[in-house]
Design a protein around this motif. Structure first.
Motif, PDB file in Angstrom:
ATOM      1  N   GLY A 199       0.930  -1.139  -0.092  1.00  0.00           N
ATOM      2  CA  GLY A 199       0.098  -0.136   0.140  1.00  0.00           C
ATOM      3  C   GLY A 199       0.947   1.233   0.144  1.00  0.00           C
ATOM      4  N   THR A 200       2.158   1.224   0.388  1.00  0.00           N
ATOM      5  CA  THR A 200       2.986   2.451   0.324  1.00  0.00           C
ATOM      6  C   THR A 200       3.660   2.442  -1.315  1.00  0.00           C
ATOM      7  N   VAL A 201       4.197   3.794  -1.362  1.00  0.00           N
ATOM      8  CA  VAL A 201       4.890   3.992  -2.707  1.00  0.00           C
ATOM      9  C   VAL A 201       5.915   2.892  -2.981  1.00  0.00           C
ATOM     10  N   LEU A 202       6.602   2.450  -1.836  1.00  0.00           N
ATOM     11  CA  LEU A 202       7.660   1.242  -2.097  1.00  0.00           C
ATOM     12  C   LEU A 202       7.248  -0.029  -2.587  1.00  0.00           C
ATOM     13  N   ALA A 203       5.853  -0.336  -2.318  1.00  0.00           N
ATOM     14  CA  ALA A 203       5.333  -1.575  -2.895  1.00  0.00           C
ATOM     15  C   ALA A 203       5.456  -1.737  -4.388  1.00  0.00           C
ATOM     16  N   LYS A 204       5.377  -0.541  -5.093  1.00  0.00           N
ATOM     17  CA  LYS A 204       5.576  -0.554  -6.599  1.00  0.00           C
ATOM     18  C   LYS A 204       7.017  -0.911  -6.953  1.00  0.00           C
ATOM     19  N   LEU A 205       8.096  -0.736  -6.255  1.00  0.00           N
ATOM     20  CA  LEU A 205       9.278  -1.135  -6.481  1.00  0.00           C
ATOM     21  C   LEU A 205       9.459  -2.652  -6.210  1.00  0.00           C
ATOM     22  N   GLY A 206       8.893  -2.754  -4.978  1.00  0.00           N
ATOM     23  CA  GLY A 206       9.012  -4.373  -4.238  1.00  0.00           C
ATOM     24  C   GLY A 206      10.057  -4.525  -3.246  1.00  0.00           C
ATOM     25  N   GLY A 207      10.003  -5.602  -2.633  1.00  0.00           N
ATOM     26  CA  GLY A 207      10.788  -5.882  -1.477  1.00  0.00           C
ATOM     27  C   GLY A 207      12.256  -6.121  -2.180  1.00  0.00           C
ATOM     28  N   ASN A 208      12.331  -6.842  -3.570  1.00  0.00           N
ATOM     29  CA  ASN A 208      13.588  -7.009  -3.987  1.00  0.00           C
ATOM     30  C   ASN A 208      14.630  -5.558  -4.022  1.00  0.00           C
ATOM     31  N   MET A 209      13.824  -4.635  -4.334  1.00  0.00           N
ATOM     32  CA  MET A 209      14.536  -3.351  -5.027  1.00  0.00           C
ATOM     33  C   MET A 209      14.846  -2.928  -3.396  1.00  0.00           C
ATOM     34  N   LEU A 210      13.915  -2.922  -2.683  1.00  0.00           N
ATOM     35  CA  LEU A 210      14.352  -2.188  -1.009  1.00  0.00           C
ATOM     36  C   LEU A 210      15.622  -3.210  -0.456  1.00  0.00           C
ATOM     37  N   ALA A 211      15.410  -4.579  -0.785  1.00  0.00           N
ATOM     38  CA  ALA A 211      16.795  -5.479  -0.128  1.00  0.00           C
ATOM     39  C   ALA A 211      17.798  -4.905  -0.820  1.00  0.00           C
ATOM     40  N   MET A 212      17.973  -4.654  -2.107  1.00  0.00           N
ATOM     41  CA  MET A 212      19.358  -4.028  -2.855  1.00  0.00           C
ATOM     42  C   MET A 212      19.528  -2.919  -2.275  1.00  0.00           C
ATOM     43  N   PHE A 213      18.587  -1.855  -2.068  1.00  0.00           N
ATOM     44  CA  PHE A 213      18.966  -0.387  -1.199  1.00  0.00           C
ATOM     45  C   PHE A 213      19.620  -0.725   0.158  1.00  0.00           C
ATOM     46  N   ILE A 214      19.071  -1.722   1.064  1.00  0.00           N
ATOM     47  CA  ILE A 214      19.547  -2.094   2.139  1.00  0.00           C
ATOM     48  C   ILE A 214      21.004  -2.506   2.167  1.00  0.00           C
ATOM     49  N   VAL A 215      21.179  -3.588   1.027  1.00  0.00           N
ATOM     50  CA  VAL A 215      22.462  -4.028   0.901  1.00  0.00           C
ATOM     51  C   VAL A 215      23.485  -2.917   0.493  1.00  0.00           C
ATOM     52  N   PHE A 216      23.112  -1.960  -0.337  1.00  0.00           N
ATOM     53  CA  PHE A 216      23.847  -1.140  -0.757  1.00  0.00           C
ATOM     54  C   PHE A 216      24.188  -0.084   0.564  1.00  0.00           C
ATOM     55  N   ALA A 217      23.458   0.248   1.209  1.00  0.00           N
ATOM     56  CA  ALA A 217      23.551   0.925   2.616  1.00  0.00           C
ATOM     57  C   ALA A 217      24.436   0.480   3.337  1.00  0.00           C
ATOM     58  N   LEU A 218      24.506  -0.879   3.474  1.00  0.00           N
ATOM     59  CA  LEU A 218      25.100  -1.922   4.324  1.00  0.00           C
ATOM     60  C   LEU A 218      26.799  -1.926   3.969  1.00  0.00           C
ATOM     61  N   LEU A 219      26.685  -2.263   2.612  1.00  0.00           N
ATOM     62  CA  LEU A 219      27.901  -2.772   2.098  1.00  0.00           C
ATOM     63  C   LEU A 219      28.657  -1.827   1.333  1.00  0.00           C
ATOM     64  N   TYR A 220      27.996  -1.236   0.335  1.00  0.00           N
ATOM     65  CA  TYR A 220      28.877  -0.594  -0.876  1.00  0.00           C
ATOM     66  C   TYR A 220      29.547   0.784  -0.459  1.00  0.00           C
ATOM     67  N   TRP A 221      29.378   1.485   0.801  1.00  0.00           N
ATOM     68  CA  TRP A 221      30.008   2.602   0.898  1.00  0.00           C
ATOM     69  C   TRP A 221      31.154   2.497   1.347  1.00  0.00           C
ATOM     70  N   VAL A 222      31.876   1.236   1.519  1.00  0.00           N
ATOM     71  CA  VAL A 222      33.093   1.002   2.247  1.00  0.00           C
ATOM     72  C   VAL A 222      34.267   1.446   1.187  1.00  0.00           C
ATOM     73  N   GLY A 223      34.253   1.337   0.005  1.00  0.00           N
ATOM     74  CA  GLY A 223      35.113   2.095  -1.031  1.00  0.00           C
ATOM     75  C   GLY A 223      35.039   3.429  -0.817  1.00  0.00           C
ATOM     76  N   MET A 224      34.197   4.031  -0.827  1.00  0.00           N
ATOM     77  CA  MET A 224      34.064   5.425  -0.658  1.00  0.00           C
ATOM     78  C   MET A 224      34.574   5.907   0.779  1.00  0.00           C
ATOM     79  N   ALA A 225      34.435   5.175   1.714  1.00  0.00           N
ATOM     80  CA  ALA A 225      34.843   5.534   3.103  1.00  0.00           C
ATOM     81  C   ALA A 225      36.354   5.446   2.910  1.00  0.00           C
ATOM     82  N   ARG A 226      36.913   4.548   2.608  1.00  0.00           N
ATOM     83  CA  ARG A 226      38.620   4.153   2.370  1.00  0.00           C
ATOM     84  C   ARG A 226      39.047   5.392   1.592  1.00  0.00           C
ATOM     85  N   LEU A 227      38.423   5.592   0.396  1.00  0.00           N
ATOM     86  CA  LEU A 227      38.959   6.757  -0.338  1.00  0.00           C
ATOM     87  C   LEU A 227      39.263   8.067   0.331  1.00  0.00           C
ATOM     88  N   VAL A 228      37.966   8.534   1.131  1.00  0.00           N
ATOM     89  CA  VAL A 228      37.720   9.663   1.843  1.00  0.00           C
ATOM     90  C   VAL A 228      38.914   9.729   2.905  1.00  0.00           C
TER      91      VAL A 228
END
Lengths: 363, 302
Positions: free
Chosen positions: A215-244
């Motif tokens: 029933g929310t806007v997120l439902a249109k994208l679906g759980g899979n996309m949300l899972a992907m965003f969660i993983v991005f937020a949890l894992l993908y920032w490390v490269g950027m953090a190291r660089l900075v």
């Protein structure tokens, strides 16, 4: 006559000094403004940003990529306003679902549409890329797929940007034990296989999250996309953090930071005013290159059937669906494939161009 | 050096433990637990699952027992057909390893050669052609390339069959090799250019060492170091790439096995395969890091 006057006299004779006593005011003209301007040999003052943009403008590949990308973004915003078909529903003629409009080749009309046009004399909007096996206009689906893929890329890049920059700045600035602990965490996250964890989370979270976001806007994208965003937020920032962090470690030993500290500037202000602007170029470049990587990941997931929820679509899931009709309608694969390649290529070239233009160490 | 090695090994072990923890507990987040499928498995399979995975014990204990079984080489049982996962996993892995291995060898050989040519003919026609194709190669996801190859060679030209029980490895290998080849080419070019501008190359030239000897012996040796560091992370690419490439070309490897487990919601297989692949990647990265430190004496070990 004193001795000093004597020396002065001698110098006057031998030197090229002009004897002012021989002239009066009439012999001198005031310089005009034009003449004054001739004396100005200074170039126009140029900022870091201006310098970079000037270099970027000379890079034809990067400029072409920027133009193509802007055109693409304008297109995916404007086209859905023009094309009268929906990405999610079957084509309707006169309010009735048109069962004959399935698997149409590009620029063809269905029987019922032809009939309708003959009866009313009205011209219907052409199906530029035909229709898919469920009778949906394929062109509009590609447009929506591009929207989804690009937004996924941009949202992921922004998330990586925010988390990575904050984490890296804190770690690099405080150093010592804080840095040691924070970097060990980064090391561990860095060695986790991200793709596998995304797949794992998608499988699991989809079951967990789908009821939650109903029933929310997120439902249109679906759980899979949300899972992907969660993983991005949890894992993908490390490269950027190291660089900075690396950048900040080298910047914070500069004298101007010491000076700022000496006059009692608070930590937060030193970070915002002195350190972050100096690492900005590397942050922008990394973010630009993050977008294609997110688009790649999304297309892989869509391919594995872990992508956006139906009837929403993305370039990856379009390409995947097209495999079923690869013999009869190969263009359905080629079009989304081409769009992915163009987007990724353009972003890579822009990223490279930005690096050449803004990374002062390379000049 | 030994201090670095110990640190690196400890880090790898910590990562492996975290991966198994994530995998195990995330799988248990599935409503009703990982072993309740929509279509309930037969009673016999259910009993076997309960016994094998100690489902009657608390979660923490389940994890400890699962890990103990893993360490004894017991990968659990397939909840769809009740068979042991271990032997299946390794036979599928053999197929994938062959595919990935060939692709990697091709990528290294072709990439290093093209990269060296691009460096030597810098800003000339060969360089521009090579860089154009490598830029294109890094912008194409492997599944799109694989599908295009399928379209051209299997559908249009009909050189290979579209579906086959024993498919030829030519097209899958090409699909997998293009991206790493492009990447290695760019990497080799950059590091070769760097190596060629070093003082020892000028010295060698001044001493009258032949051109080919300078390039292949002196420059390439140091130019290859960054390529080695890339090989570890590359394993991860080959694995994710092979998931889709194997599915497209119906190669009976680990990728197909994993993708099928995902679509079937075969949780015990997903769990076992994830842990297997994760450990593989972490170990590959560990070896790369250690080899890198060993072959480059310029790096000091703090």
């Amino acid at each position: 006559m004193t001795e000093t006057e004597n020396i002065y006299k001698k110098r006057q004779i031998l030197s090229a000094q002009i004897d002012l006593s021989k002239f009066n005011k009439k012999n001198f003209d005031k310089a005009t403004d034009e003449e004054k301007k001739q004396q100005e040999v200074m170039g126009e003052s140029s900022s870091f940003l201006k310098d970079g943009l000037r270099r970027l403008r000379k890079n034809h590949m990067a400029m072409a990529s920027i133009i193509i990308l802007i055109a693409l973004i304008v297109a995916i915003i404007v086209i859905p306003m023009i094309v009268p078909y929906s990405y999610s529903d079957m084509i309707t003629v006169n309010g009735h679902r048109d069962g004959t409009a399935v698997n149409l080749p590009p620029m063809y009309y269905s029987q019922r549409e032809l009939q309708y046009m003959q009866e009313t004399g009205e011209k219907l909007f052409p199906h530029i890329l035909g229709t898919d096996s469920l009778g949906r206009d394929y062109f509009i689906r590609v447009v929506y797929g591009t929207r989804v893929s690009l937004s996924v890329g941009v949202v992921s890049a922004v998330m990586v940007l925010i988390i990575g920059v904050i984490y890296g700045t804190i770690s690099g600035y405080f150093g010592g034990k804080v840095d040691l602990i924070m970097m060990r965490i980064v090391d561990i996250i860095y060695s986790l296989p991200d793709m596998l964890i995304i797949i794992l989370l998608s499988v699991v979270l989809n079951a967990r999250l789908t009821p939650l976001i109903k029933g929310t806007v997120l439902a249109k994208l679906g759980g899979n996309m949300l899972a992907m965003f969660i993983v991005f937020a949890l894992l993908y920032w490390v490269g950027m953090a190291r660089l900075v962090r690396g950048q900040i470690l080298s910047i914070k030993n500069n004298e101007y930071i010491l000076a700022a500290k000496a006059i009692g500037t608070p930590n937060g202000q030193i970070m915002r005013k002195h350190i972050v602007p100096n690492v900005l170029s590397i942050i922008i470049i990394t973010t630009a290159l993050q977008v294609p990587s997110a688009i790649f990941t999304e297309s892989y997931l869509s391919f594995l059937g872990l992508g956006v929820n139906l009837p929403m679509t993305s370039l990856g899931s379009l390409a995947n669906d097209a495999r079923a009709t690869i013999t009869s309608a190969p263009y359905r694969l080629l079009v989304p494939a081409l769009v992915i390649v163009v987007i990724v290529l353009a972003l890579n070239l822009i990223g490279d161009g930005l690096r050449d233009a803004f990374d002062s160490k390379l000049n | 050096m030994s201090k670095y090695m110990v640190k690196r090994v400890l880090l790898a072990i910590a990562s492996i433990i975290i991966v198994t923890l994530i995998t195990f507990f995330v799988m248990n987040l599935i409503p009703g637990g990982p072993f309740t499928a929509e279509k309930a498995p037969s009673q016999a399979v259910m009993d076997a699952l309960t016994k094998r995975y100690n489902l009657d014990k608390p979660l923490g204990e389940q994890y400890m027992l699962y890990m103990r079984n893993l360490l004894h080489g017991d990968w659990g049982i397939d909840m769809k057909n009740g068979r042991e996962i271990g032997p299946d996993l390794f036979s599928k892995f053999a197929v994938s390893a062959k595919l990935g291995g060939i692709a990697m060898i091709i990528a290294i050989v072709v990439g290093v050669i093209l990269g060296s040519i691009a460096a030597l003919k810098r800003n000339k026609v060969p360089d521009r052609i090579i860089i154009f194709f490598t830029t294109l190669g890094t912008a194409m996801p492997s599944f799109i390339l694989a599908t295009l190859l399928l379209l051209i060679f299997c559908v249009q030209l009909a050189i290979f069959p579209v579906f086959s029980s024993n498919p030829s490895l030519v097209l899958p290998v090409i699909s997998l090799a293009v991206y790493p080849t492009a990447y290695i080419t760019r990497l080799t070019k950059t590091s070769m250019l760097d190596a060629l501008s070093q003082d020892y190359i000028r010295t060698a030239r001044a001493k009258g060492v032949s051109r080919s000897k300078i390039i292949f012996v002196h420059a390439l040796k140091n130019g290859l170091i960054p390529v080695v560091t890339y090989l570890g992370p590359q394993i991860a690419y080959i694995i994710t790439g092979s998931m889709v490439v194997e599915t497209i070309f119906t190669v009976p490897g680990l990728g197909t096995y994993f993708v099928k487990a995902i679509t079937d919601r075969n949780y015990s297989v997903i769990m076992a395969t994830t842990i297997f692949l994760a450990v593989l990647m972490i170990v590959a990265n560990l070896i790369t890091d250690i080899v890198y430190k060993l072959i480059d004496p310029r790096i000091n070990f703090e």
